[in-house]
Design a protein around this motif. Structure first.
Motif, PDB file in Angstrom:
ATOM      1  N   ASP A  62       1.194  11.184   9.900  1.00  0.00           N
ATOM      2  CA  ASP A  62       2.020  11.718  10.992  1.00  0.00           C
ATOM      3  C   ASP A  62       1.575  11.168  12.339  1.00  0.00           C
ATOM      4  OD1 ASP A  62       3.707  13.169   9.403  1.00  0.00           O
ATOM      5  OD2 ASP A  62       2.549  15.031   9.550  1.00  0.00           O
ATOM      6  N   ASP A  63       0.252  10.966  12.503  1.00  0.00           N
ATOM      7  CA  ASP A  63      -0.249  10.362  13.742  1.00  0.00           C
ATOM      8  C   ASP A  63       0.358   8.971  13.941  1.00  0.00           C
ATOM      9  OD1 ASP A  63      -1.821  12.564  14.176  1.00  0.00           O
ATOM     10  OD2 ASP A  63      -3.648  11.656  13.374  1.00  0.00           O
ATOM     11  N   LEU A  64       0.398   8.196  12.858  1.00  0.00           N
ATOM     12  CA  LEU A  64       0.959   6.851  12.922  1.00  0.00           C
ATOM     13  C   LEU A  64       2.450   6.911  13.243  1.00  0.00           C
ATOM     14  CD1 LEU A  64       0.861   3.788  12.547  1.00  0.00           C
ATOM     15  CD2 LEU A  64       1.078   4.158  10.072  1.00  0.00           C
ATOM     16  N   LYS A  65       3.165   7.834  12.589  1.00  0.00           N
ATOM     17  CA  LYS A  65       4.604   7.965  12.834  1.00  0.00           C
ATOM     18  C   LYS A  65       4.888   8.340  14.291  1.00  0.00           C
ATOM     19  CE  LYS A  65       6.042   9.277   8.143  1.00  0.00           C
ATOM     20  NZ  LYS A  65       6.639  10.363   7.308  1.00  0.00           N
ATOM     21  N   ASN A  66       4.103   9.257  14.831  1.00  0.00           N
ATOM     22  CA  ASN A  66       4.293   9.669  16.229  1.00  0.00           C
ATOM     23  C   ASN A  66       4.041   8.510  17.184  1.00  0.00           C
ATOM     24  OD1 ASN A  66       4.944  12.302  15.497  1.00  0.00           O
ATOM     25  ND2 ASN A  66       2.817  13.014  15.632  1.00  0.00           N
ATOM     26  N   ASN A  67       3.030   7.715  16.855  1.00  0.00           N
ATOM     27  CA  ASN A  67       2.721   6.553  17.691  1.00  0.00           C
ATOM     28  C   ASN A  67       3.863   5.538  17.652  1.00  0.00           C
ATOM     29  OD1 ASN A  67       1.400   3.555  17.649  1.00  0.00           O
ATOM     30  ND2 ASN A  67       0.378   4.882  19.135  1.00  0.00           N
ATOM     31  N   ILE A  68       4.419   5.319  16.462  1.00  0.00           N
ATOM     32  CA  ILE A  68       5.553   4.400  16.319  1.00  0.00           C
ATOM     33  C   ILE A  68       6.733   4.900  17.141  1.00  0.00           C
ATOM     34  CG2 ILE A  68       7.303   3.542  14.709  1.00  0.00           C
ATOM     35  CD1 ILE A  68       5.107   3.482  12.564  1.00  0.00           C
TER      36      ILE A  68
ATOM     37  N   GLN B 285      -5.033   5.090   8.628  1.00  0.00           N
ATOM     38  CA  GLN B 285      -6.406   4.823   9.064  1.00  0.00           C
ATOM     39  C   GLN B 285      -6.733   3.334   8.999  1.00  0.00           C
ATOM     40  OE1 GLN B 285      -8.765   7.465   6.616  1.00  0.00           O
ATOM     41  NE2 GLN B 285      -7.575   9.256   7.286  1.00  0.00           N
ATOM     42  N   ASP B 286      -6.110   2.626   8.039  1.00  0.00           N
ATOM     43  CA  ASP B 286      -6.311   1.179   7.964  1.00  0.00           C
ATOM     44  C   ASP B 286      -5.672   0.463   9.157  1.00  0.00           C
ATOM     45  OD1 ASP B 286      -7.730   1.306   5.637  1.00  0.00           O
ATOM     46  OD2 ASP B 286      -6.001   0.944   4.324  1.00  0.00           O
ATOM     47  N   VAL B 287      -4.559   0.996   9.633  1.00  0.00           N
ATOM     48  CA  VAL B 287      -3.877   0.390  10.787  1.00  0.00           C
ATOM     49  C   VAL B 287      -4.738   0.517  12.029  1.00  0.00           C
ATOM     50  CG1 VAL B 287      -1.881   0.572  12.329  1.00  0.00           C
ATOM     51  CG2 VAL B 287      -1.574   0.738   9.850  1.00  0.00           C
ATOM     52  N   ASP B 288      -5.261   1.710  12.262  1.00  0.00           N
ATOM     53  CA  ASP B 288      -6.127   1.933  13.427  1.00  0.00           C
ATOM     54  C   ASP B 288      -6.926   3.202  13.186  1.00  0.00           C
ATOM     55  OD1 ASP B 288      -7.161   2.661  16.072  1.00  0.00           O
ATOM     56  OD2 ASP B 288      -5.789   1.128  16.834  1.00  0.00           O
ATOM     57  N   GLU B 289      -8.220   3.156  13.455  1.00  0.00           N
ATOM     58  CA  GLU B 289      -9.083   4.309  13.178  1.00  0.00           C
ATOM     59  C   GLU B 289      -8.735   5.524  14.039  1.00  0.00           C
ATOM     60  OE1 GLU B 289     -12.769   2.909  16.090  1.00  0.00           O
ATOM     61  OE2 GLU B 289     -12.983   2.840  13.906  1.00  0.00           O
ATOM     62  N   LYS B 290      -7.940   5.305  15.124  1.00  0.00           N
ATOM     63  CA  LYS B 290      -7.557   6.443  15.959  1.00  0.00           C
ATOM     64  C   LYS B 290      -6.537   7.337  15.251  1.00  0.00           C
ATOM     65  CE  LYS B 290      -3.832   4.096  18.481  1.00  0.00           C
ATOM     66  NZ  LYS B 290      -3.387   3.602  19.800  1.00  0.00           N
ATOM     67  N   PHE B 291      -5.895   6.812  14.213  1.00  0.00           N
ATOM     68  CA  PHE B 291      -4.935   7.608  13.444  1.00  0.00           C
ATOM     69  C   PHE B 291      -5.668   8.296  12.291  1.00  0.00           C
ATOM     70  CE2 PHE B 291      -2.131   3.888  14.727  1.00  0.00           C
ATOM     71  CZ  PHE B 291      -1.663   4.534  15.871  1.00  0.00           C
ATOM     72  N   LYS B 292      -5.583   9.602  12.245  1.00  0.00           N
ATOM     73  CA  LYS B 292      -6.226  10.350  11.163  1.00  0.00           C
ATOM     74  C   LYS B 292      -5.255  10.633  10.017  1.00  0.00           C
ATOM     75  CE  LYS B 292      -9.941  10.436  13.586  1.00  0.00           C
ATOM     76  NZ  LYS B 292     -11.010   9.470  13.243  1.00  0.00           N
ATOM     77  N   THR B 293      -3.984  10.768  10.362  1.00  0.00           N
ATOM     78  CA  THR B 293      -2.986  11.095   9.341  1.00  0.00           C
ATOM     79  C   THR B 293      -1.781  10.167   9.489  1.00  0.00           C
ATOM     80  OG1 THR B 293      -1.772  12.675  10.718  1.00  0.00           O
ATOM     81  CG2 THR B 293      -3.663  13.520   9.478  1.00  0.00           C
TER      82      THR B 293
ATOM     83  N   PRO C 243       0.838  -1.213   0.000  1.00  0.00           N
ATOM     84  CA  PRO C 243       0.000   0.000   0.000  1.00  0.00           C
ATOM     85  C   PRO C 243       0.870   1.259   0.000  1.00  0.00           C
ATOM     86  CG  PRO C 243       0.090  -0.955   2.196  1.00  0.00           C
ATOM     87  CD  PRO C 243       0.790  -1.925   1.286  1.00  0.00           C
ATOM     88  N   ASP C 244       0.311   2.355  -0.486  1.00  0.00           N
ATOM     89  CA  ASP C 244       1.031   3.620  -0.465  1.00  0.00           C
ATOM     90  C   ASP C 244       1.199   4.102   0.969  1.00  0.00           C
ATOM     91  OD1 ASP C 244       1.210   3.728  -3.228  1.00  0.00           O
ATOM     92  OD2 ASP C 244      -0.740   4.744  -3.435  1.00  0.00           O
ATOM     93  N   LEU C 245       2.265   4.824   1.195  1.00  0.00           N
ATOM     94  CA  LEU C 245       2.542   5.365   2.529  1.00  0.00           C
ATOM     95  C   LEU C 245       1.821   6.708   2.657  1.00  0.00           C
ATOM     96  CD1 LEU C 245       4.201   4.391   4.919  1.00  0.00           C
ATOM     97  CD2 LEU C 245       6.122   5.741   4.080  1.00  0.00           C
ATOM     98  N   ASP C 246       0.546   6.626   3.096  1.00  0.00           N
ATOM     99  CA  ASP C 246      -0.252   7.849   3.163  1.00  0.00           C
ATOM    100  C   ASP C 246      -1.239   7.777   4.316  1.00  0.00           C
ATOM    101  OD1 ASP C 246      -2.137   6.031   2.301  1.00  0.00           O
ATOM    102  OD2 ASP C 246      -2.170   6.766   0.227  1.00  0.00           O
ATOM    103  N   ASP C 247      -2.125   8.762   4.393  1.00  0.00           N
ATOM    104  CA  ASP C 247      -3.109   8.822   5.476  1.00  0.00           C
ATOM    105  C   ASP C 247      -4.042   7.621   5.461  1.00  0.00           C
ATOM    106  OD1 ASP C 247      -1.955  11.211   6.129  1.00  0.00           O
ATOM    107  OD2 ASP C 247      -3.570  12.470   5.321  1.00  0.00           O
ATOM    108  N   ASP C 248      -4.363   7.120   4.270  1.00  0.00           N
ATOM    109  CA  ASP C 248      -5.260   5.963   4.168  1.00  0.00           C
ATOM    110  C   ASP C 248      -4.659   4.745   4.874  1.00  0.00           C
ATOM    111  OD1 ASP C 248      -7.154   7.371   2.785  1.00  0.00           O
ATOM    112  OD2 ASP C 248      -6.418   6.766   0.809  1.00  0.00           O
ATOM    113  N   LEU C 249      -3.349   4.551   4.713  1.00  0.00           N
ATOM    114  CA  LEU C 249      -2.684   3.431   5.376  1.00  0.00           C
ATOM    115  C   LEU C 249      -2.777   3.586   6.887  1.00  0.00           C
ATOM    116  CD1 LEU C 249      -0.904   0.905   5.453  1.00  0.00           C
ATOM    117  CD2 LEU C 249       1.099   2.397   5.262  1.00  0.00           C
TER     118      LEU C 249
END
Length: 449
Positions: free
Chosen positions: A276-282, A266-274, A258-264
């Motif tokens: 950057d949210d996922l990156k910060n969580n990581i 949100q697919d990981v967890d609905e609590k992530f909107k963008t 999958p592309d490395l974007d906001d959609d990815l």
């Protein structure tokens, strides 16, 4: 039983226990045993329970004396080892049975004297454990570490699609193969074969290392080739051998990442909107893991220094039990037998390495346990309750649900974990730590890093 005992410390973390059982007690226990046999034994010419004592003694004298002596020695040892006031340093290790010294003389007109030798917990005298200067490695979470985690997430969320039958297999493709390894004559199939074995080319998921030979094959094709296996190959029958191998490529698929974007995100967890949210969580997760590992590193370096100044003589029974326990844990992890694991890992080459690791682990463990005893570290019911709260919070569960998984034995081990956490907190507070060599995150986090 009015026995007399003398315990003498020997030179390899073992002791000699010398015991004297008064003749009156010897006679009493012998008579009790004889009465038991007389009531229950049946001999020709006598009804059950009516065999005279003198007949038993005349017929089985030596056997009766031998059994009586065995019973007396066993019960005496059990009573001694159960004494509440017997120091831990004089109790036998659970995996080391007392060995009888010599052949005691059984004479009911004399006191029974016998000696046993057994391994005990090693004596540990810690001269210094505070105010020590410790240099430790360290690491930081950087952009590359976050990118590696993102790559792993993309892999987990990849879509696997069939490739065209005309296309050749390449690294990164998901393949399914049937393979057959032949005997040394190159004509007869060996017992090493498998159907429908799936893995990703180039991922080290194939222990037989056929990746290069499969690369370039097309779906449905069959390939024969000769394979030279390394001298230290895990399968002893193939080590150092050159064998004919036949492979059939039954399916060929490719991964679409999958592309490395906001959609990815949100697919990981609905609590992530963008993204950057996922990156910060990581980043937060990696830093928490790093913090825990840094604690381990500091403690390990500190323990090395304490161990250097705290010699301990470990009995062989203790080391052997630790090594055997490690083999069993590994066998359970891989859902196989200890023998199979030992064969795969070439036990002869690993024996010295594993023994050295066991010695170090036991040495450090004894230091921790000694400090817990000396500092009188305890785990209260309140401590246990707080630990339950912490476990429940970490797992998003209710405290009462967590408690259901803890019986009396599990709570005992939980208290031991709490005690160890308390003493190691003190050790980390009372010593001086200085960052030393910087390592990359993956090396730092590895078991050997």
């Amino acid at each position: 039983m009015a026995i007399n005992k003398v315990i003498k410390k020997l030179d390899k973390s073992n002791v000699q226990l010398s015991i004297t059982v008064p003749k009156e007690d010897v006679k009493a226990q012998y008579n009790d045993m004889l009465n038991e046999y007389s009531k229950n034994m049946q001999l020709p010419g006598f009804r059950k329970g009516k065999v005279p004592r003198e007949v038993l003694e005349r017929k089985y004298a030596d056997a009766l004396k031998g059994e009586a002596m065995g019973r007396i020695m066993e019960s005496t040892l059990q009573d001694i080892f159960k004494e509440d006031n017997l120091p831990r340093s004089e109790k036998p290790l659970p995996y080391a049975h007392p060995e009888l010294q010599g052949e005691p003389d059984f004479d009911m007109e004399k006191d029974l004297q016998f000696s046993v030798i057994y391994d005990v917990l090693p004596e540990v005298k810690i001269s210094q454990w505070k105010g020590i200067k410790v240099e430790h490695p360290y690491a930081e979470v950087d952009k590359k570490d976050i990118e590696k985690e993102l790559d792993a997430i993309r892999e987990r969320n990849a879509i696997v699609m069939d490739r065209d039958d005309s296309e050749a297999a390449k690294k990164g493709d998901v393949v399914t193969i049937d393979y057959q390894i032949y005997n040394e004559d190159g004509e007869t199939p060996s017992s090493i074969s498998r159907k429908d074995f799936a893995f990703t080319l180039g991922s080290a998921g194939n222990v037989y290392q056929f990746d290069d030979e499969i690369t370039g094959m097309k779906k449905g094709s069959v390939k024969d080739f000769k394979k030279k296996f390394a001298d230290d190959f895990f399968e002893p029958t193939l080590a150092g051998q050159t064998r004919k191998v036949q492979i059939t490529l039954t399916t060929l698929k490719e991964k679409k990442l999958p592309d490395l974007d906001d959609d990815l995100a949100q697919d990981v967890d609905e609590k992530f909107k963008t993204l950057d949210d996922l990156k910060n969580n990581i980043k937060e997760r990696l830093e928490k893991q790093l913090e825990f590992r840094l604690r381990e590193k500091k403690l390990n370096e500190l323990l090395k220094k304490i161990m250097d100044n705290t010699p301990v003589i470990l009995p062989d029974s203790m080391i052997n039990a630790e090594v055997e326990s490690r083999w069993r844990r590994m066998a359970r992890y891989y859902n196989t037998s200890v023998e199979s694991i030992q064969q795969m890992m070439a036990i002869g080459d690993k024996a010295a390495e594993w023994r050295e690791g066991a010695v170090k682990a036991l040495h450090s463990r004894l230091i921790i346990e000694t400090l817990m005893e000396e500092q009188k570290i305890e785990a209260s019911d309140d401590d246990v309750e707080k630990e339950f709260e912490s476990i429940a919070s970490a797992n998003g569960a209710q405290i009462e649900d967590v408690k259901k998984h803890y019986n009396e034995e599990a709570i005992f081990y939980l208290k031991e974990d709490i005690r160890e956490k308390k003493i190691t907190d003190i050790m980390l507070t009372e010593n001086n730590f200085k960052p030393g060599k910087k390592e990359n995150y993956l090396d730092f986090m590895s078991d050997n890093g």
